[in-house]
Design an enzyme around this catalytic site. Structure first.
Site, PDB file in Angstrom:
ATOM      1  N   GLU A 128       0.849  -1.195   0.000  1.00 20.36           N
ATOM      2  CA  GLU A 128       0.000   0.000   0.000  1.00 20.36           C
ATOM      3  C   GLU A 128       0.885   1.245   0.000  1.00 20.36           C
ATOM      4  O   GLU A 128       1.858   1.295   0.757  1.00 20.36           O
ATOM      5  CB  GLU A 128      -0.926   0.026   1.219  1.00 20.36           C
ATOM      6  CG  GLU A 128      -1.989   1.101   1.094  1.00 20.36           C
ATOM      7  CD  GLU A 128      -2.966   1.125   2.275  1.00 20.36           C
ATOM      8  OE1 GLU A 128      -4.109   1.531   2.075  1.00 20.36           O
ATOM      9  OE2 GLU A 128      -2.580   0.741   3.393  1.00 20.36           O
ATOM     10  N   GLY A 261       2.768   2.106  11.001  1.00 22.00           N
ATOM     11  CA  GLY A 261       2.569   1.404  12.271  1.00 22.00           C
ATOM     12  C   GLY A 261       2.259  -0.058  12.014  1.00 22.00           C
ATOM     13  O   GLY A 261       2.741  -0.938  12.728  1.00 22.00           O
ATOM     14  N   ALA A 262       1.440  -0.308  10.981  1.00 24.19           N
ATOM     15  CA  ALA A 262       1.054  -1.679  10.625  1.00 24.19           C
ATOM     16  C   ALA A 262       0.377  -1.646   9.267  1.00 24.19           C
ATOM     17  O   ALA A 262       0.092  -0.577   8.727  1.00 24.19           O
ATOM     18  CB  ALA A 262       0.101  -2.260  11.672  1.00 24.19           C
ATOM     19  N   GLU A 264      -2.732  -3.827   6.930  1.00 26.58           N
ATOM     20  CA  GLU A 264      -3.851  -4.755   7.082  1.00 26.58           C
ATOM     21  C   GLU A 264      -3.946  -5.821   6.003  1.00 26.58           C
ATOM     22  O   GLU A 264      -5.052  -6.291   5.696  1.00 26.58           O
ATOM     23  CB  GLU A 264      -5.159  -3.949   7.090  1.00 26.58           C
ATOM     24  CG  GLU A 264      -5.529  -3.278   5.773  1.00 26.58           C
ATOM     25  CD  GLU A 264      -5.040  -1.843   5.608  1.00 26.58           C
ATOM     26  OE1 GLU A 264      -5.585  -1.126   4.758  1.00 26.58           O
ATOM     27  OE2 GLU A 264      -4.110  -1.460   6.335  1.00 26.58           O
ATOM     28  N   ASN A 265      -2.833  -6.281   5.428  1.00 32.40           N
ATOM     29  CA  ASN A 265      -2.901  -7.332   4.410  1.00 32.40           C
ATOM     30  C   ASN A 265      -3.879  -8.425   4.847  1.00 32.40           C
ATOM     31  O   ASN A 265      -3.869  -8.859   5.996  1.00 32.40           O
ATOM     32  CB  ASN A 265      -1.519  -7.965   4.223  1.00 32.40           C
ATOM     33  CG  ASN A 265      -0.421  -6.937   4.115  1.00 32.40           C
ATOM     34  OD1 ASN A 265      -0.413  -6.116   3.221  1.00 32.40           O
ATOM     35  ND2 ASN A 265       0.494  -6.962   5.074  1.00 32.40           N
ATOM     36  N   GLU A 298      -6.211  -2.746  12.588  1.00 32.88           N
ATOM     37  CA  GLU A 298      -5.904  -3.609  11.435  1.00 32.88           C
ATOM     38  C   GLU A 298      -6.951  -4.709  11.265  1.00 32.88           C
ATOM     39  O   GLU A 298      -7.293  -5.083  10.139  1.00 32.88           O
ATOM     40  CB  GLU A 298      -4.507  -4.216  11.582  1.00 32.88           C
ATOM     41  CG  GLU A 298      -3.381  -3.213  11.769  1.00 32.88           C
ATOM     42  CD  GLU A 298      -3.384  -2.067  10.766  1.00 32.88           C
ATOM     43  OE1 GLU A 298      -3.725  -2.302   9.591  1.00 32.88           O
ATOM     44  OE2 GLU A 298      -3.065  -0.935  11.171  1.00 32.88           O
ATOM     45  N   HIS A 301     -10.022  -3.412   9.553  1.00 33.62           N
ATOM     46  CA  HIS A 301      -9.806  -3.320   8.101  1.00 33.62           C
ATOM     47  C   HIS A 301     -10.151  -4.620   7.375  1.00 33.62           C
ATOM     48  O   HIS A 301     -10.401  -4.598   6.166  1.00 33.62           O
ATOM     49  CB  HIS A 301      -8.330  -3.022   7.810  1.00 33.62           C
ATOM     50  CG  HIS A 301      -7.980  -1.581   7.785  1.00 33.62           C
ATOM     51  ND1 HIS A 301      -8.687  -0.642   7.076  1.00 33.62           N
ATOM     52  CD2 HIS A 301      -6.943  -0.909   8.374  1.00 33.62           C
ATOM     53  CE1 HIS A 301      -8.110   0.551   7.227  1.00 33.62           C
ATOM     54  NE2 HIS A 301      -7.052   0.419   8.011  1.00 33.62           N
ATOM     55  N   GLU A 320      -9.519   4.237   6.397  1.00 38.65           N
ATOM     56  CA  GLU A 320      -8.724   4.632   7.564  1.00 38.65           C
ATOM     57  C   GLU A 320      -9.542   5.304   8.655  1.00 38.65           C
ATOM     58  O   GLU A 320      -9.320   5.065   9.837  1.00 38.65           O
ATOM     59  CB  GLU A 320      -7.558   5.510   7.126  1.00 38.65           C
ATOM     60  CG  GLU A 320      -6.588   4.825   6.182  1.00 38.65           C
ATOM     61  CD  GLU A 320      -5.979   3.532   6.741  1.00 38.65           C
ATOM     62  OE1 GLU A 320      -6.110   3.267   7.954  1.00 38.65           O
ATOM     63  OE2 GLU A 320      -5.383   2.783   5.960  1.00 38.65           O
TER      64      GLU A 320
END
Length: 850
Positions: A128, A261-262, A264-265, A298, A301, A320
């Protein structure tokens, strides 16, 4: 005539759509290179002579197009750098209907933190917004959802993680070939791969879904908390959405070097280690809350973003903002004692600050290309978006709002949606004019300043757009959902008002004289408040009856009025003086933040010393009463209050007594004595002691950074290195930026720390200007980090600094940070003006104090 792909803003034609990718990647971790083979099942809506895919720095080998029994090979394969595409041209039109596209290619790992890259011993992907094209030739826009069937060939003995569970593992020459279960339909930015010497927790089932948390072996003892959060919140999210989790399994993995930070795959969430891994016995509560919030964000998401996906990046906020709001809602449900909404309010402050600039942008704004998408990951998209959703939920009610979300999820399952789809679903469920409210707040920049004048039982309201720059005005207005809270003869009451016009008069329900009025009850509205003098005095005299969020908002709003030239800094300091007996940690945090700005940016020399002495006098009695040692069974609230008071007295006021208390405690902590410092004091105590520290302490921190397994502790020691005020040690810290001590992910934070150092700032600023291109390059081109490097320049203070920053950014523009450049210059300009305007007033106020 130029080909359409020669435009940076080129978007893929919709006449060719992928349905399924079947790909095999072979990784060479030593050479940092890879090769790939894939078959893409596509559908052509009409005949075409060309197929356009995204690809960056990939060398395509053999390519063929098959339709029925016919095979076509392109007459040319033309990469187009400006649009990051490759154009496959054919000598005859390819027929309409289903077909397959077969491709082979080679590529290299990226040096930055995107595409496929090496984070220490771990190979990881970060796609992303638009970096799947660095690894796969693909249709790399969110609207082109497809199934992914992925195999990977890697060296033996490594953990291999993908979006789906492993269905086959076999020896393939000297390599191991791992095949993953085919995914649900996904946008390309949600595909992920992680390979390395990782270990995972045992799988635990939530409704049949196996959940595991992964890390490097030496950090295995830090995985339990993140695993427990996922196990706790996954059922709560399933319940909220009324839909089961869709992605077969859930792996969470800490990556040793990571931009965001992370990420969300789907089914494989990747994290910066500090947002996943911790030891709850030693982690400050702020770190635990942050990990819980990020994990939940995450996971939210997986529904909002992965299951229903935006069509294009202009609706990034749909992903988001929703995940931001949802994370706080769910963690608050799980751990109500953490009072997560107060943390939400403090996050929202950054959005209010940014949105008061002329260089702000709407929540939903035009995004023309992938580069601009990267600039959208900011406080407006996340925090303002989340605050607006919370405001709409407050207006509609929790039940109707959730019903609307469930309807939206069902209607657009596995597909793409735009913001109007969400408003329609919410409107249908709530039977309210959601679109009017939402469109004004999402499509329009800025927010209102609402002025309230109380006369008897009537409140005269007016609104105008709030700008933090004095004297700037414009004519916008908003439908403002307000909750008025007030006290009269019948007690404390609440009244809801949708304030649509420039001015309105509201008759308050109830009887008797109005003792006080708070016109943003619970501080849930995204607006600033200004009160008439008598109403403000009534609030200041009744602080104890206001909720913590309302006391915070009162301080914030008065500070905003000072910045914009509508309020007096002397009046703000008089208000601050009323908070000497404040016992709520969140309110104290806000108070200390405001006073720290005054001490750090508005005054110098003797006045700086006077601010410190005044703060110490105001707040040290509270710290003396509490002491530094936590009592047995002490509540989190008391621990956090102590932490805020130590920040005020030791950090801001620089009390010699507090430093004398902190020094031996930090020394004992560094020797392994766990009880030397209560965990919530670690950050402030280490920073205080570092600031006054010697070369021996500097060496201790420097040696601990690479060896420390706990990521929050490692970061604490790293940032402490930027705090040493001995000029020789400040210079040593500056020299570390280009060393292995500072990981790519920490570059922007480290630069900000160096610019915050009072004795080292000017020398570092001079060095930074000489090495500006090297400093920017040190981010590896990661867009979020580049932006934060530019934003770090806001730590500078004087008009001379401002002019030098303007010249630097004019002569060396940072193309990935145009928005950040405009915002940083505007913000710094206002800070300089505020210093020149308010410094003398602060000085005069201090001299009047007993």
């Amino acid at each position: 005539m130029a080909h359409p792909t020669e435009d940076k803003n080129f978007r893929l034609p919709t006449a060719v759509r992928p349905h399924r990718y079947a790909a095999t990647l072979t990784l060479d971790l030593d050479a940092k290179s890879f090769s790939g083979q894939q078959t893409i099942e596509v559908e052509l809506a009409e005949p075409t002579r060309e197929i356009i895919l995204h690809a960056i720095a990939l060398k395509l080998g053999e390519v063929s197009f098959r339709s029925g029994n016919a095979r076509h090979q392109p007459t040319s394969i033309r990469p187009v750098e400006v649009s990051e595409t490759v154009v496959l041209s054919f000598d005859a039109p390819l027929p309409k209907g289903p077909a397959t596209l077969e491709l082979g290619w080679t590529g290299s790992f990226t040096d930055g933190l995107r595409g496929l890259y090496l984070a220490g011993k771990v190979a990881a992907t970060q796609f992303e917004a638009a970096d799947a094209r660095r690894v796969f030739p693909c249709f790399d826009e969110p609207a082109f959802k497809a199934k992914w069937s992925l195999s990977v060939r890697v060296p033996e003995g490594l953990a291999v993680l993908g979006n789906g569970p492993i269905v086959k593992e076999e020896k393939d020459g000297a390599l191991t070939k791992v095949t993953f279960q085919e995914t649900e339909v996904l946008s390309s930015y949600l595909v992920a791969l992680v390979v390395g010497p990782l270990v995972g927790t045992p799988a635990q089932l939530v409704g049949g879904v196996p959940v595991r948390t992964w890390s490097l072996k030496e950090k295995e003892h830090l995985t339990r908390f993140g695993q427990d959060v996922a196990l706790a919140v996954l059922p709560l999210l399933q319940d909220y959405f009324g839909l089961p989790y869709a992605f077969t399994k859930l792996d969470q993995v800490g990556i040793p070097d990571f931009e965001a930070g992370a990420m969300e795959n789907a089914g494989l969430i990747t994290y910066r280690e500090v947002t996943l891994l911790l030891d709850p016995a030693t982690a400050p509560l702020s770190v635990q809350k942050r990990v819980a919030e990020v994990v939940t964000h995450e996971l939210a998401h997986q529904w909002f973003g992965n299951w229903v996906t935006m069509v294009w990046w202009d609706d990034l906020w749909l992903n988001e903002a929703f995940a931001t709001w949802m994370a706080f809602k769910i963690v608050d449900q799980w751990r109500p004692e953490w009072r997560m909404w107060l943390d939400f309010d403090s996050h929202r402050t950054s959005a209010l600050y940014l949105d008061a600039l002329k260089s702000t942008h709407p929540i939903h704004g035009e995004v023309r290309n992938a580069g601009e998408a990267g600039e959208s990951f900011d406080a407006i998209t996340y925090e303002k978006g989340g605050a607006v959703l919370r405001m709409i939920e407050g207006f509609l009610g929790e039940g109707p709002f959730r019903d609307g979300i469930r309807l939206y999820m069902r209607k657009h399952a596995r597909a793409n949606a735009v913001k109007e789809d969400l408003w329609n679903a919410l409107g249908a469920a709530a039977k309210q004019p959601v679109e009017e409210l939402a469109t004004a707040w999402v499509g329009q920049s800025g927010f209102p300043l609402v002025t309230a004048h109380v006369e008897g039982r009537e409140v005269a309201l007016s609104q105008q757009r709030f700008y933090s720059e004095p004297g700037v005005e414009s004519g916008e207005k908003w439908p403002v959902p307000m909750v008025l809270r007030y006290e009269d003869a019948s007690g404390v009451r609440e009244q809801r008002v949708l304030f649509r016009d420039k001015q309105a008069t509201v008759k308050l329900e109830g009887t008797g004289a109005v003792k006080w009025l708070c016109a943003n009850a619970g501080s849930t509205g995204f607006y600033r408040m200004a009160y008439d003098k008598a109403s403000l005095a009534a609030l200041a005299s009744n602080l104890q009856v206001l909720a913590p969020s309302e006391r915070i908002a009162l301080l914030e709003d008065q500070w905003a009025l000072v910045r914009s030239g509508r309020g007096s800094v002397a009046d703000l300091l008089d208000l601050a003086a009323r908070f000497g007996n404040e016992e709520d940690d969140s309110v104290l945090d806000e108070l200390v933040g405001r006073l720290a700005y005054v001490e750090n940016r508005l005054v110098d020399g003797e006045d700086q010393a006077r601010v410190r002495a005044w703060v110490e006098k105001l707040l040290s009695p509270g710290l003396k009463k509490l002491g530094w040692q936590a009592a047995s069974g002490e509540s989190d609230r008391v621990k956090l209050r102590r932490s805020a008071l130590v920040r005020a007295v030791g950090g801001l006021a620089r009390s010699p007594e507090a430093l004398a208390e902190a020094r031996p405690r930090v020394a004992r902590m560094l020797q392994g004595e766990r009880d030397a410092l209560e965990p919530n004091l670690l950050d402030v105590a280490v920073a205080m002691v570092a600031r006054a520290g010697d070369s021996a302490l500097f060496d201790t921190f420097l040696q601990k950074v690479p060896k420390e397994p706990d990521p929050a502790t490692q970061r604490r020691y790293l940032m402490a290195l930027t705090a040493f005020e001995d000029p020789a040690l400040a210079e040593r810290a500056q020299g570390l930026l280009f060393s292995e001590t500072v990981k790519t992910q920490d570059v922007a934070s480290f630069v900000t720390g160096l610019l915050a150092n009072r004795t080292g700032r000017d020398a570092w600023w001079a060095q930074m200007r000489k090495q500006w291109k090297d400093v920017v390059a040190r981010t590896g081109g990661a867009p979020m980090l580049v932006r934060r490097i530019v934003e770090s320049l806001g730590m500078l203070r004087t008009r001379e600094h401002l002019e030098a920053v303007k010249a630097l950014l004019r002569d060396n523009p940072v193309s990935d940070a145009n928005q950040a450049t405009a915002q940083t210059l505007e913000r710094l300009s206002q800070d300089v003006e505020l210093r020149e305007r308010c410094g003398p007033e602060v000085s005069a106020w201090l001299k009047r104090q007993p």
